[in-house]
Design a protein around this motif. Structure first.
Motif, PDB file in Angstrom:
ATOM      1  N   ASP A 195       4.506  -4.453  -7.472  1.00 51.22           N
ATOM      2  CA  ASP A 195       3.051  -4.486  -7.604  1.00 51.22           C
ATOM      3  C   ASP A 195       2.394  -3.365  -6.807  1.00 51.22           C
ATOM      4  N   ALA A 196       2.934  -3.083  -5.630  1.00 53.66           N
ATOM      5  CA  ALA A 196       2.371  -2.014  -4.792  1.00 53.66           C
ATOM      6  C   ALA A 196       2.517  -0.657  -5.472  1.00 53.66           C
ATOM      7  N   PHE A 197       3.667  -0.400  -6.089  1.00 52.25           N
ATOM      8  CA  PHE A 197       3.852   0.871  -6.790  1.00 52.25           C
ATOM      9  C   PHE A 197       2.892   0.992  -7.971  1.00 52.25           C
ATOM     10  N   LEU A 222      -4.424   3.556  -8.721  1.00 50.17           N
ATOM     11  CA  LEU A 222      -5.418   4.133  -7.814  1.00 50.17           C
ATOM     12  C   LEU A 222      -5.390   5.658  -7.847  1.00 50.17           C
ATOM     13  N   GLU A 223      -4.212   6.240  -7.975  1.00 52.68           N
ATOM     14  CA  GLU A 223      -4.121   7.700  -8.090  1.00 52.68           C
ATOM     15  C   GLU A 223      -4.794   8.186  -9.369  1.00 52.68           C
ATOM     16  N   GLY A 283       7.311   0.828 -10.778  1.00 55.02           N
ATOM     17  CA  GLY A 283       6.910  -0.571 -10.661  1.00 55.02           C
ATOM     18  C   GLY A 283       7.307  -1.389 -11.872  1.00 55.02           C
ATOM     19  N   ASN A 330       4.988   6.426 -10.227  1.00 56.59           N
ATOM     20  CA  ASN A 330       4.779   5.190  -9.468  1.00 56.59           C
ATOM     21  C   ASN A 330       4.646   3.992 -10.394  1.00 56.59           C
ATOM     22  N   LEU A 372      -0.013  -0.550  -8.354  1.00 58.85           N
ATOM     23  CA  LEU A 372      -1.360  -0.400  -7.815  1.00 58.85           C
ATOM     24  C   LEU A 372      -1.595   1.028  -7.311  1.00 58.85           C
ATOM     25  N   LEU A 373      -0.627   1.580  -6.607  1.00 58.71           N
ATOM     26  CA  LEU A 373      -0.762   2.943  -6.103  1.00 58.71           C
ATOM     27  C   LEU A 373      -0.927   3.934  -7.247  1.00 58.71           C
ATOM     28  N   GLY A 374      -0.143   3.782  -8.295  1.00 55.34           N
ATOM     29  CA  GLY A 374      -0.267   4.673  -9.447  1.00 55.34           C
ATOM     30  C   GLY A 374      -1.621   4.558 -10.119  1.00 55.34           C
ATOM     31  N   ALA A 384       1.509   9.638 -10.212  1.00 55.38           N
ATOM     32  CA  ALA A 384       0.939   8.344 -10.600  1.00 55.38           C
ATOM     33  C   ALA A 384       1.765   7.701 -11.700  1.00 55.38           C
TER      34      ALA A 384
END
Length: 64
Positions: free
Chosen positions: A44-46, A52-53, A17, A13, A48-50, A10
């Motif tokens: 932004d996707a990276f 969320l993790e 980003g 990521n 967001l993924l981090g 996370a």
């Protein structure tokens, strides 16, 4: 998979980003509008993924 491993992923990521955004801001004029859009969406996707993790780690039981 251990929580520590997910936490490291996370953070990586989110850091990726942030680095992508920094690169975009520093070299704004070198990118075509489509490239700016693509890089900003990817960054932004990276991030967001981090996030969320990290959120998923907060919601899992501590004994897992």
């Amino acid at each position: 998979t251990t929580p520590g491993m997910i936490r490291q992923l996370a953070v990586a990521n989110i850091a990726g980003g942030v680095v992508a955004w920094a690169m975009l801001v520093l070299m704004w004029g070198r990118f075509e509008p489509e490239g700016r859009w693509l890089l900003s969406a990817g960054a932004d996707a990276f991030i967001l993924l981090g996030v969320l993790e990290l959120f998923a780690l907060q919601r899992t039981p501590s004994d897992a």
